[in-house]
Scaffold this active site. Structure first.
Site, PDB file in Angstrom:
ATOM      1  N   HIS B 225     -10.069   2.676 -14.016  1.00 30.60           N
ATOM      2  CA  HIS B 225      -9.663   1.615 -14.928  1.00 30.60           C
ATOM      3  C   HIS B 225      -8.777   2.113 -16.070  1.00 30.60           C
ATOM      4  CE1 HIS B 225      -9.370  -2.367 -16.441  1.00 30.60           C
ATOM      5  NE2 HIS B 225      -9.576  -1.861 -17.633  1.00 30.60           N
ATOM      6  N   TYR B 229      -4.680   1.293 -17.834  1.00 31.05           N
ATOM      7  CA  TYR B 229      -4.252   1.206 -19.239  1.00 31.05           C
ATOM      8  C   TYR B 229      -3.253   2.298 -19.577  1.00 31.05           C
ATOM      9  CZ  TYR B 229      -7.932  -2.191 -20.247  1.00 31.05           C
ATOM     10  OH  TYR B 229      -8.730  -3.297 -20.257  1.00 31.05           O
ATOM     11  N   HIS B 376      -2.758  -9.524  -7.777  1.00 28.79           N
ATOM     12  CA  HIS B 376      -3.015  -9.313  -9.201  1.00 28.79           C
ATOM     13  C   HIS B 376      -2.280  -8.093  -9.736  1.00 28.79           C
ATOM     14  CE1 HIS B 376      -5.084  -8.479 -12.954  1.00 28.79           C
ATOM     15  NE2 HIS B 376      -5.454  -7.305 -12.462  1.00 28.79           N
ATOM     16  N   PHE B 377      -2.428  -6.942  -9.035  1.00 32.66           N
ATOM     17  CA  PHE B 377      -1.793  -5.776  -9.665  1.00 32.66           C
ATOM     18  C   PHE B 377      -0.304  -5.661  -9.377  1.00 32.66           C
ATOM     19  CE2 PHE B 377      -4.140  -3.602  -6.127  1.00 32.66           C
ATOM     20  CZ  PHE B 377      -3.055  -3.165  -5.405  1.00 32.66           C
ATOM     21  N   HIS B 378       0.208  -6.460  -8.447  1.00 31.98           N
ATOM     22  CA  HIS B 378       1.670  -6.494  -8.385  1.00 31.98           C
ATOM     23  C   HIS B 378       2.238  -7.334  -9.522  1.00 31.98           C
ATOM     24  CE1 HIS B 378       1.205  -4.522  -4.513  1.00 31.98           C
ATOM     25  NE2 HIS B 378       2.466  -4.177  -4.635  1.00 31.98           N
ATOM     26  N   ARG B 441      -7.409  -7.255   1.875  1.00 33.39           N
ATOM     27  CA  ARG B 441      -6.337  -6.331   1.500  1.00 33.39           C
ATOM     28  C   ARG B 441      -6.426  -5.079   2.368  1.00 33.39           C
ATOM     29  NH1 ARG B 441      -8.087  -3.046  -3.951  1.00 33.39           N
ATOM     30  NH2 ARG B 441      -6.146  -1.979  -3.485  1.00 33.39           N
ATOM     31  N   ARG B 442      -5.512  -4.174   2.190  1.00 35.43           N
ATOM     32  CA  ARG B 442      -5.490  -2.855   2.853  1.00 35.43           C
ATOM     33  C   ARG B 442      -5.700  -3.002   4.346  1.00 35.43           C
ATOM     34  NH1 ARG B 442      -8.817   1.322  -0.914  1.00 35.43           N
ATOM     35  NH2 ARG B 442      -6.868   1.965  -1.780  1.00 35.43           N
TER      36      ARG B 442
HETATM   37  C1  HEM Z   1       9.414  -3.665  -2.863  1.00 32.18           C
HETATM   38  C2  HEM Z   1       8.434  -3.825  -3.700  1.00 32.18           C
HETATM   39  C3  HEM Z   1       7.000  -3.845  -3.246  1.00 32.18           C
HETATM   40  C4  HEM Z   1       6.471  -4.399  -2.117  1.00 32.18           C
HETATM   41  C5  HEM Z   1       7.184  -5.185  -1.056  1.00 32.18           C
HETATM   42  C6  HEM Z   1       5.060  -4.117  -2.137  1.00 32.18           C
HETATM   43  C7  HEM Z   1       4.157  -4.529  -1.164  1.00 32.18           C
HETATM   44  C8  HEM Z   1       2.839  -4.181  -1.104  1.00 32.18           C
HETATM   45  C9  HEM Z   1       1.885  -4.661  -0.154  1.00 32.18           C
HETATM   46  C10 HEM Z   1       2.176  -5.666   0.952  1.00 32.18           C
HETATM   47  C11 HEM Z   1       0.693  -4.069  -0.413  1.00 32.18           C
HETATM   48  C12 HEM Z   1      -0.634  -4.340   0.246  1.00 32.18           C
HETATM   49  C13 HEM Z   1      -0.804  -3.716   1.539  1.00 32.18           C
HETATM   50  C14 HEM Z   1      -2.197  -3.885   2.050  1.00 32.18           C
HETATM   51  O1  HEM Z   1      -3.135  -4.094   1.274  1.00 32.18           O
HETATM   52  O2  HEM Z   1      -2.358  -3.769   3.284  1.00 32.18           O
HETATM   53  C15 HEM Z   1       0.896  -3.192  -1.526  1.00 32.18           C
HETATM   54  C16 HEM Z   1      -0.087  -2.401  -2.088  1.00 32.18           C
HETATM   55  C17 HEM Z   1       0.086  -1.657  -3.246  1.00 32.18           C
HETATM   56  N1  HEM Z   1       1.224  -1.621  -4.035  1.00 32.18           N
HETATM   57 FE1  HEM Z   1       2.985  -2.489  -3.634  1.00 32.18          FE
HETATM   58  N2  HEM Z   1       4.766  -3.399  -3.251  1.00 32.18           N
HETATM   59  C18 HEM Z   1       5.931  -3.209  -3.954  1.00 32.18           C
HETATM   60  C19 HEM Z   1       6.067  -2.551  -5.153  1.00 32.18           C
HETATM   61  C20 HEM Z   1       5.061  -1.872  -5.793  1.00 32.18           C
HETATM   62  C21 HEM Z   1       5.193  -1.217  -7.058  1.00 32.18           C
HETATM   63  C22 HEM Z   1       6.460  -1.158  -7.891  1.00 32.18           C
HETATM   64  C23 HEM Z   1       3.980  -0.660  -7.330  1.00 32.18           C
HETATM   65  C24 HEM Z   1       3.508   0.139  -8.501  1.00 32.18           C
HETATM   66  C25 HEM Z   1       4.180   0.532  -9.496  1.00 32.18           C
HETATM   67  C26 HEM Z   1       3.107  -0.950  -6.239  1.00 32.18           C
HETATM   68  C27 HEM Z   1       1.808  -0.533  -6.147  1.00 32.18           C
HETATM   69  C28 HEM Z   1       0.960  -0.794  -5.106  1.00 32.18           C
HETATM   70  C29 HEM Z   1      -0.362  -0.251  -4.982  1.00 32.18           C
HETATM   71  C30 HEM Z   1      -1.061   0.718  -5.956  1.00 32.18           C
HETATM   72  C31 HEM Z   1      -0.906  -0.788  -3.813  1.00 32.18           C
HETATM   73  C32 HEM Z   1      -2.314  -0.562  -3.294  1.00 32.18           C
HETATM   74  C33 HEM Z   1      -2.352   0.325  -2.134  1.00 32.18           C
HETATM   75  C34 HEM Z   1      -3.724   0.361  -1.555  1.00 32.18           C
HETATM   76  O3  HEM Z   1      -4.444  -0.660  -1.593  1.00 32.18           O
HETATM   77  O4  HEM Z   1      -4.111   1.437  -1.078  1.00 32.18           O
HETATM   78  N3  HEM Z   1       3.793  -1.708  -5.321  1.00 32.18           N
HETATM   79  N4  HEM Z   1       2.219  -3.275  -1.935  1.00 32.18           N
HETATM   80 CU    CU Z   2     -10.305  -2.177 -14.008  1.00 37.37          CU
END
Ligand code: HEM
Ligand code: CU
Ligand code: CU
Lengths: 166, 555
Positions: B225, B229, B376-378, B441-442
């Site tokens: 968490h 921050y 949420h985190f996007h 998710r994931r």
């Molecule tokens: C082109 C831009 C982006 C696209 C299309 C995108 C798409 C996605 C998608 C579809 C997932 C979920 C996949 C799943 O749960 O199976 C994901 C997870 C995630 N994304 Fe992005 N994202 C983008 C940019 C970013 C950026 C800029 C960040 C952070 C600065 C970010 C951080 C994360 C993180 C931390 C996860 C979690 C991974 C996990 O659950 O292990 N994403 N993203």
């Molecule tokens: Cu938290």
């Protein structure tokens, strides 16, 4: 330190809302018993059959009283074991009458898994050495997908089941 | 030196080179990680399979590690070094230690990245035990963390040296903020460092047979968490102390800004259980206590919102706009250094509301581990934080390379911000809705057991692919702008916009700089929230878990 009059109002209003909000969820948790799943029961993940619920003959759906059911499940990569049906085939769908109270009890033989009856509050983490359980009333008819919603390996998205409320 | 004059004075080359190195890694990560994101949305649409037998979870691990851990940490440390250099200065020795930190983090990143890419670490960025990656993955993570500590201690030293030379003066606001953020980072990352060094490394090397899964998860979320921050505070630094300068105003209140940062430090760490609400083995009363502590963040958030909008209004009124909302129209909408962070602020409203829902004890069960969380985190990280970082990069990169943000590049930046907003609106909204309908998710594409419920998810997954494509175009454009600013934009001096206090500003109370007090309270709160439940978890431990390699495709 100086606070502007409007800022004081703004913060006071914000903090008061926060207190009300916390009281509501606290009341719901402690007096209405709506804590999230937090079972403290443990198990030896290498010998889960020592625990009654997870003996092969006790897996799956069981009616314990009128309108009251138990569902015992063993999770493992990448499968939920709901026991077997009359023809010794693995059960994939749990059929429950509408309005029943159902207690889901689950553990894992290997890695961490999730267990969610999608779209409901039945949502728990399943961790080695621990037992997770959640009781709920199945109020709405329909088909619900059970998904593993915690990453458990490269077959994670193939780990599922179904609940049918009729 | 006069503050305005200093804003226009470029760094010595050798300083700028250090700060820029962090930016190169940041924007390379953006491109690589963004490509993975695009591929994820394609796979999840169900109309595309990855070529060359690449596994979905390999690219998802790359995406999470490279964007969530690498991009953010490198940008933050580079930006914070630049802030420290500007406000309190850097010595030759400190710069050298800064380089050691940079290389250590880079070596760690490369180690982890290679291990992931060869398929030996399909464990996602949270690397939950007992899934066992190759030891090189954990070593890589350890290097990144330890490298980041080196820069944290350099930052502490920088302020310390400045204080000694400026007896009785209050520290510059931005230097104070950097030190708060790094204090939080060090205290928090101790948790994950212990997990990695004491639990994961010996276990993955076969030196210990088993791992305590719940302890490792609890240590991870003790860190997880505050991690978010740690991403957010540099954005707050820009909102409090840089945006006012860009819109031609003054700092709203030096003391209020410091107080907000202190509260964020105190309430960032003793809250990790809100990520473990549906886990067995943790007493629900302690979960609830940490939920209450989590919600305390509402206070500094409200303070921040007030300060920002007050700055906007005061600045507008000083410029002579007297009607109720006239000042709003006159904000510099055409200046990307303002527009990008402003969109970030707006995104933080739904982002923050979503966060309150997530952390609300029982409401969490509806959305936990659904794709809602990803939505949420996007919004929060990938929009609020990232757009503010972009907003910073538009002036920081040219300031470091001795170039200028030309009107043409400014315009491209505005187009970039709009593309990002549209793409994210589509992707994040459809993720939120799909999550409420139960979509996990994931997860790679799956029809599960079929049926009406699964059918409702797939449409939203298509929408995510459309949003993701738009976002990726935004990433390509941002990469282009970065390359221009780094190598090709016309030479000149781009301002390093640091806002000043009003001449008649109230004095900042000394107590706000009493580090012993604030760190003491922070540690006391952590001890309160974690000691008893942690002892319980350890006392009531099930048998440990052996490493599991086959589930992630290792043999
Ligand atoms: C082109 C831009 C982006 C696209 C299309 C995108 C798409 C996605 C998608 C579809 C997932 C979920 C996949 C799943 O749960 O199976 C994901 C997870 C995630 N994304 Fe992005 N994202 C983008 C940019 C970013 C950026 C800029 C960040 C952070 C600065 C970010 C951080 C994360 C993180 C931390 C996860 C979690 C991974 C996990 O659950 O292990 N994403 N993203
Ligand atoms: Cu938290
Ligand atoms: Cu799974």
């Amino acid at each position: 330190m100086h606070l502007h009059k409007y800022e004081k109002i703004w913060l006071a209003f914000g903090m008061a809302s926060l207190v009300v909000f916390l009281l509501v969820i606290g009341f719901a948790a402690f007096w209405k018993g709506t804590h999230p799943q937090s079972s403290l029961d443990m198990i030896d993940q290498n010998n889960i059959e020592a625990y009654d619920n997870f003996k092969p003959e006790n897996l799956g759906l069981q009616e314990v009283a009128d309108g009251k059911y138990k569902v015992n499940i063993v999770a493992s990569t990448f499968n939920y074991d709901f026991g077997v049906d009359k023809d010794e085939k693995p059960v994939k769908t749990i059929r429950i009458p509408q309005g029943s109270t159902v207690l889901f009890t689950i553990t894992t033989k290997d890695v961490v898994h999730g267990f969610q009856v999608a779209g409901t509050n039945v949502n728990m983490m399943v961790e080695p050495g621990h037992i997770s359980r959640y009781e709920t009333v199945m109020k709405k008819k329909g088909e619900y997908t059970i998904v593993c919603n915690e990453y458990c390996g490269i077959g994670h998205h193939q780990m599922f089941g179904k609940v049918e409320v009729y | 030196m006069e503050a305005t004059e200093r804003n226009l004075q470029l760094f010595p080359k050798k300083d700028a080179r250090l700060y820029m190195s962090f930016m190169y890694v940041t924007f390379t990560s953006l491109l690589v990680g963004g490509l993975m994101g695009l591929l994820q949305t394609f796979v999840r649409s169900g109309r595309f399979t990855l070529p060359f037998n690449i596994n979905y979870y390999t690219i998802l691990t790359v995406h999470g590690v490279i964007l969530g851990l690498v991009l953010t940490t490198f940008f933050i440390i580079g930006f914070q070094f630049a802030l420290m250099g500007k406000t309190v200065g850097i010595s030759d020795k400190q710069r050298m230690v800064g380089w050691i930190s940079f290389w250590m983090m880079l070596v760690g990143t490369v180690m982890a990245a290679v291990t992931i890419l060869v398929g030996q670490a399909n464990v996602l960025y949270t690397f939950y035990a007992p899934l066992a990656a190759h030891p090189a993955f954990y070593f890589g993570l350890a290097f990144v963390i330890i490298g980041s500590w080196i820069s944290a201690f350099t930052n502490f030293r920088q302020l310390y040296v400045w204080k000694k030379a400026h007896k009785g003066e209050k520290s510059p606001l931005l230097a104070f903020m950097v030190v708060i953020n790094m204090l939080m980072w060090v205290i928090a990352s101790l948790g994950v460092a212990i997990a990695v060094v004491v639990q994961f490394i010996p276990w993955s090397l076969g030196m210990t047979d088993t791992i305590n899964v719940l302890v490792s998860r609890t240590l991870f979320w003790y860190f997880g968490h505050p991690l978010v921050y740690f991403w957010l505070l540099p954005a707050y630094m820009a909102w409090y102390a840089i945006i006012p300068k860009i819109i031609g105003g003054k700092l709203f209140s030096d003391s209020l800004a410091r107080l907000a940062f202190i509260l964020l430090l105190m309430f960032s760490i003793p809250v990790g259980f809100h990520h473990q609400l549906t886990e067995p083995g943790i007493d629900p009363t302690w979960k609830f206590i940490q939920v209450v502590l989590t919600m305390m963040v509402v206070i500094p958030s409200l303070m921040t919102a007030f300060s920002i909008f007050a700055t906007f209004e005061i600045t507008g009124r000083r410029k002579g706009f007297s009607s109720l909302f006239g000042w709003f129209k006159k904000l510099p909408w055409g200046d990307v250094r303002f527009l990008a962070p402003f969109i970030g602020m707006v995104a933080f409203i739904p982002g923050g509301i979503g966060g309150i829902i997530n952390a609300s004890h029982q409401m969490n069960a509806l959305i936990h581990n659904t794709i809602w969380v990803t939505g949420h985190f996007h919004l929060t990280v990938a929009t609020t934080v990232i757009l503010t970082y972009f907003g910073i990069a538009y002036w920081l990169v040219p300031h470091l390379t001795g170039r200028r943000l030309t009107p043409q590049l400014n315009k491209l930046g505005i187009i970039q911000s709009i593309i990002w907003t549209v793409g994210m609106l589509i992707m994040s909204t459809s993720m939120h809705i799909e999550g409420l309908l139960g979509g996990p998710r994931r997860s790679a594409f799956s029809n599960y057991a079929g049926g009406a419920q699964v059918d409702t998810w797939i449409g939203y997954q298509l929408a995510q692919a459309i949003g993701g494509t738009i976002l990726f175009v935004g990433i390509l454009l941002m990469t282009y702008i970065f390359i221009k600013l780094a190598f090709f934009a016309p030479k000149g001096v781009e301002e390093f916009p640091i806002a000043e206090e009003d001449t008649d500003a109230q004095k900042t109370p000394k107590i706000l700089e009493n580090w012993y007090l604030w760190v003491g309270i922070t540690i006391a709160l952590i001890a309160f929230a974690y000691t008893i439940p942690m002892i319980d978890i350890i006392k009531h431990s099930p048998p440990g878990s052996v490493p599991f390699k086959f589930p992630i495709g290792r043999s």
